[in-house]
Design an enzyme around this catalytic site. Structure first.
Site, mmCIF file in Angstrom:
data_model
loop_
_atom_site.group_PDB
_atom_site.id
_atom_site.type_symbol
_atom_site.label_atom_id
_atom_site.label_comp_id
_atom_site.label_asym_id
_atom_site.label_seq_id
_atom_site.Cartn_x
_atom_site.Cartn_y
_atom_site.Cartn_z
ATOM 1 N N LEU A 86 0.649 -0.998 -0.095
ATOM 2 C CA LEU A 86 0.030 -0.146 -0.067
ATOM 3 C C LEU A 86 0.855 1.123 0.042
ATOM 4 O O LEU A 86 1.878 1.240 0.681
ATOM 5 C CB LEU A 86 -0.893 0.150 1.384
ATOM 6 C CG LEU A 86 -1.544 -1.421 1.256
ATOM 7 C CD1 LEU A 86 -2.715 -1.073 2.503
ATOM 8 C CD2 LEU A 86 -2.375 -1.517 0.107
ATOM 9 N N GLY A 131 0.867 -5.417 1.107
ATOM 10 C CA GLY A 131 0.056 -5.656 -0.042
ATOM 11 C C GLY A 131 0.561 -6.004 -1.387
ATOM 12 O O GLY A 131 -0.246 -6.520 -2.145
ATOM 13 N N ASN A 153 4.719 -8.193 6.431
ATOM 14 C CA ASN A 153 5.653 -7.549 7.216
ATOM 15 C C ASN A 153 4.838 -6.437 8.260
ATOM 16 O O ASN A 153 5.778 -5.818 9.064
ATOM 17 C CB ASN A 153 6.631 -6.914 6.724
ATOM 18 C CG ASN A 153 6.329 -5.728 5.889
ATOM 19 O OD1 ASN A 153 5.174 -5.535 5.126
ATOM 20 N ND2 ASN A 153 7.233 -4.636 5.500
ATOM 21 N N GLU A 154 3.546 -6.419 8.204
ATOM 22 C CA GLU A 154 2.946 -5.444 8.959
ATOM 23 C C GLU A 154 3.140 -5.331 10.517
ATOM 24 O O GLU A 154 3.621 -4.083 10.750
ATOM 25 C CB GLU A 154 1.307 -5.768 8.961
ATOM 26 C CG GLU A 154 0.724 -5.144 7.522
ATOM 27 C CD GLU A 154 0.833 -5.926 6.238
ATOM 28 O OE1 GLU A 154 1.509 -7.356 6.669
ATOM 29 O OE2 GLU A 154 0.083 -6.092 5.308
HETATM 30 C C1 LIG Z 1 3.822 2.143 9.251
HETATM 31 C C2 LIG Z 1 2.362 2.286 9.572
HETATM 32 C C3 LIG Z 1 1.779 2.020 8.018
HETATM 33 C C4 LIG Z 1 0.322 1.999 7.845
HETATM 34 C C5 LIG Z 1 -0.647 2.430 9.017
HETATM 35 C C6 LIG Z 1 -2.188 2.443 8.653
HETATM 36 C C7 LIG Z 1 -3.215 1.838 8.805
HETATM 37 C C8 LIG Z 1 -3.256 0.684 9.638
HETATM 38 C C9 LIG Z 1 -4.376 -0.177 9.427
HETATM 39 C C10 LIG Z 1 -4.459 -1.205 8.342
HETATM 40 C C11 LIG Z 1 -3.243 -2.128 7.797
HETATM 41 C C12 LIG Z 1 -2.786 -1.605 6.520
HETATM 42 C C13 LIG Z 1 -1.990 -2.754 6.001
HETATM 43 C C14 LIG Z 1 -0.858 -2.416 5.176
HETATM 44 C C15 LIG Z 1 -0.352 -2.817 4.010
HETATM 45 C C16 LIG Z 1 0.774 -2.407 3.330
HETATM 46 O O1 LIG Z 1 1.037 -2.710 2.474
HETATM 47 S S1 LIG Z 1 1.604 -1.037 4.373
HETATM 48 C C17 LIG Z 1 3.184 -0.865 3.008
HETATM 49 C C18 LIG Z 1 4.077 -1.786 3.404
HETATM 50 N N1 LIG Z 1 5.413 -1.677 2.625
HETATM 51 C C19 LIG Z 1 6.646 -1.904 2.862
HETATM 52 O O2 LIG Z 1 7.103 -1.932 3.829
HETATM 53 C C20 LIG Z 1 7.590 -1.630 1.730
HETATM 54 C C21 LIG Z 1 8.380 -0.286 1.935
HETATM 55 N N2 LIG Z 1 9.527 -0.521 0.738
HETATM 56 C C22 LIG Z 1 10.531 -0.996 0.848
HETATM 57 O O3 LIG Z 1 10.808 -2.033 1.685
HETATM 58 C C23 LIG Z 1 11.400 -0.876 -0.280
HETATM 59 O O4 LIG Z 1 11.038 0.360 -0.767
HETATM 60 C C24 LIG Z 1 11.287 -1.866 -1.315
HETATM 61 C C25 LIG Z 1 12.146 -3.265 -0.787
HETATM 62 C C26 LIG Z 1 10.064 -2.461 -1.758
HETATM 63 C C27 LIG Z 1 12.120 -1.525 -2.822
HETATM 64 O O5 LIG Z 1 13.384 -1.212 -2.447
HETATM 65 P P1 LIG Z 1 14.318 -0.165 -3.189
HETATM 66 O O6 LIG Z 1 14.350 -0.840 -4.750
HETATM 67 O O7 LIG Z 1 15.786 0.042 -2.798
HETATM 68 O O8 LIG Z 1 13.501 1.065 -3.362
HETATM 69 P P2 LIG Z 1 13.391 2.265 -2.150
HETATM 70 O O9 LIG Z 1 13.402 1.907 -1.067
HETATM 71 O O10 LIG Z 1 14.900 3.352 -2.678
HETATM 72 O O11 LIG Z 1 12.210 3.068 -2.659
HETATM 73 C C28 LIG Z 1 12.137 3.827 -4.031
HETATM 74 C C29 LIG Z 1 11.157 4.940 -3.607
HETATM 75 O O12 LIG Z 1 9.817 4.418 -3.189
HETATM 76 C C30 LIG Z 1 9.127 5.148 -1.974
HETATM 77 N N3 LIG Z 1 8.463 3.964 -1.403
HETATM 78 C C31 LIG Z 1 8.859 2.677 -0.958
HETATM 79 N N4 LIG Z 1 7.764 1.928 -0.644
HETATM 80 C C32 LIG Z 1 6.737 2.782 -0.607
HETATM 81 C C33 LIG Z 1 5.397 2.551 -0.356
HETATM 82 N N5 LIG Z 1 4.699 1.445 0.036
HETATM 83 N N6 LIG Z 1 4.623 3.698 -0.131
HETATM 84 C C34 LIG Z 1 5.241 4.733 -0.878
HETATM 85 N N7 LIG Z 1 6.290 5.001 -1.357
HETATM 86 C C35 LIG Z 1 7.228 4.040 -1.147
HETATM 87 C C36 LIG Z 1 10.635 5.215 -1.146
HETATM 88 O O13 LIG Z 1 10.227 6.154 -0.023
HETATM 89 C C37 LIG Z 1 11.497 5.787 -2.230
HETATM 90 O O14 LIG Z 1 10.952 7.189 -2.495
HETATM 91 P P3 LIG Z 1 11.960 8.450 -2.989
HETATM 92 O O15 LIG Z 1 13.076 8.372 -2.148
HETATM 93 O O16 LIG Z 1 12.536 7.696 -4.445
HETATM 94 O O17 LIG Z 1 11.075 9.512 -2.982
#
Ligand SMILES: CC/C=C\C/C=C\C/C=C\CCC/C=C/C(=O)SCCNC(=O)CCNC(=O)[C@H](O)C(C)(C)COP(=O)(O)OP(=O)(O)OC[C@H]1O[C@@H](n2cnc3c(N)ncnc32)[C@H](O)[C@@H]1OP(=O)(O)O
Length: 277
Positions: A86, A131, A153-154
């Protein structure tokens, strides 16, 4: 609405139609001979699932259903990531209306993807946390390239994977493994994911990944489609009904959580941490 962008003829045997959602967030390619669709997520850099991407996916799934698609491969245009889950920015200081609209579209998209009558395969060509893992788990078959990470990983983020995310995992790897993985918020390497059955096959590279995905669909498309889909939906109906009958409660759960000051603080820190990486 979908815009016909170009019509390509590859070789003499097969022709491929390329469509694209108007937003370009989803590239859809349909093989005119086999009808197989490739739905490629295309929101650089990491296919974070914001409202617009989810809406483009939903529209694409409706189109495929209307056109009686025989099989679909879900993949990503990113070299590193299948989907980062997400979009954290959708959850950071949203208005109530925006948060509700976002979560409702996530539900719509998942319900469509999880219940397709046609076979679906996730060609996981990169990391697939939270997600992103949900999308992969919603397909019928998962093939992954080596040395990437997948999982829900939530817990590690201090939040709880919604019940339907958990149910999808339980349905695939079983109660005990799912309980352990969800409590820890564990991310698995591709190789570990294969071992516990979270993915079905590993591929050597993108080409091998797509070949294996086509092989899976060829096998499925050889089965009587109605019987196939009745069995599929039969297996998935309890998980689907739980969300379909509890959509409002699920939205409320999300809204109650997302506006907690502690959750907003963690989100801010997590976004900063990712940006500094
Ligand atoms: C913390 C609390 C969160 C939410 C609470 C809200 C409500 C709770 C209620 C319900 C539950 C919701 C269930 C949630 C489900 C989800 O899916 S939450 C999202 C979880 N995702 C992650 O933890 C992944 C995070 N990202 C990474 O680990 C890495 O980016 C990657 C392994 C996917 C890729 O690595 P790299 O190729 O090295 O890329 P970068 O890390 O350099 O990222 C590039 C760029 O993208 C931005 N970004 C990364 N992930 C996200 C994301 N999920 N959303 C938005 N943006 C993201 C990152 O910041 C970088 O941005 P810039 O620096 O280029 O601006």
């Amino acid at each position: 609405m979908f815009v016909l962008r170009q019509c390509l003829t590859l070789g003499t045997k097969s022709s491929i139609r390329n469509f694209s959602a108007t937003t370009n967030l989803v590239n859809l390619t349909i093989n005119e001979d086999t009808g197989v669709a490739i739905m490629e997520l295309n929101k650089p850099p990491v296919n974070s699932l914001n409202y617009e991407l989810l809406e483009a996916m939903h529209r694409t799934l409706v189109k495929l259903e209307n056109e009686k698609c025989p099989g679909m491969i879900l993949t990503s245009s990113s070299r590193s990531t299948f989907s980062a889950g997400l979009d954290l920015l959708e959850m950071y200081k949203p208005t109530v209306d925006k948060a509700r609209r976002f979560w409702s579209m996530l539900q719509n998209t998942w319900i469509k993807l999880y219940s397709t009558p046609y076979p679906t395969v996730a060609a996981i060509n990169g990391h697939s946390p939270a997600g992103g893992c949900l999308l992969a788990m919603s397909c019928e078959h998962r093939i992954m390239v080596p040395d990437k990470m997948i999982g829900l990983n939530e817990t590690q983020l201090g939040i709880v994977a919604p019940q339907w995310f958990q149910d999808c995992m339980r349905n695939i790897i079983g109660e005990r493994q799912a309980e352990k993985a969800l409590i820890a918020g564990r991310m698995f390497t591709s190789e570990e994911a294969l071992k516990i059955g979270l993915v079905d096959e590993l591929a050597t590279d993108k080409e091998d990944l797509m070949q294996k995905a086509h092989d899976f669909l060829d096998e499925q498309m050889g089965l009587p489609p109605l019987a196939r889909s009745v069995v599929k939906v039969g297996f998935r109906k309890d998980t689907l009904s739980k969300l379909i009958n509890g959509r409002e409660a699920d939205i409320k759960m999300f809204l109650d959580n997302v506006f907690q000051p502690k959750v907003q603080e963690s989100l801010e820190n997590y976004i900063q941490m990712l940006k500094k990486k």
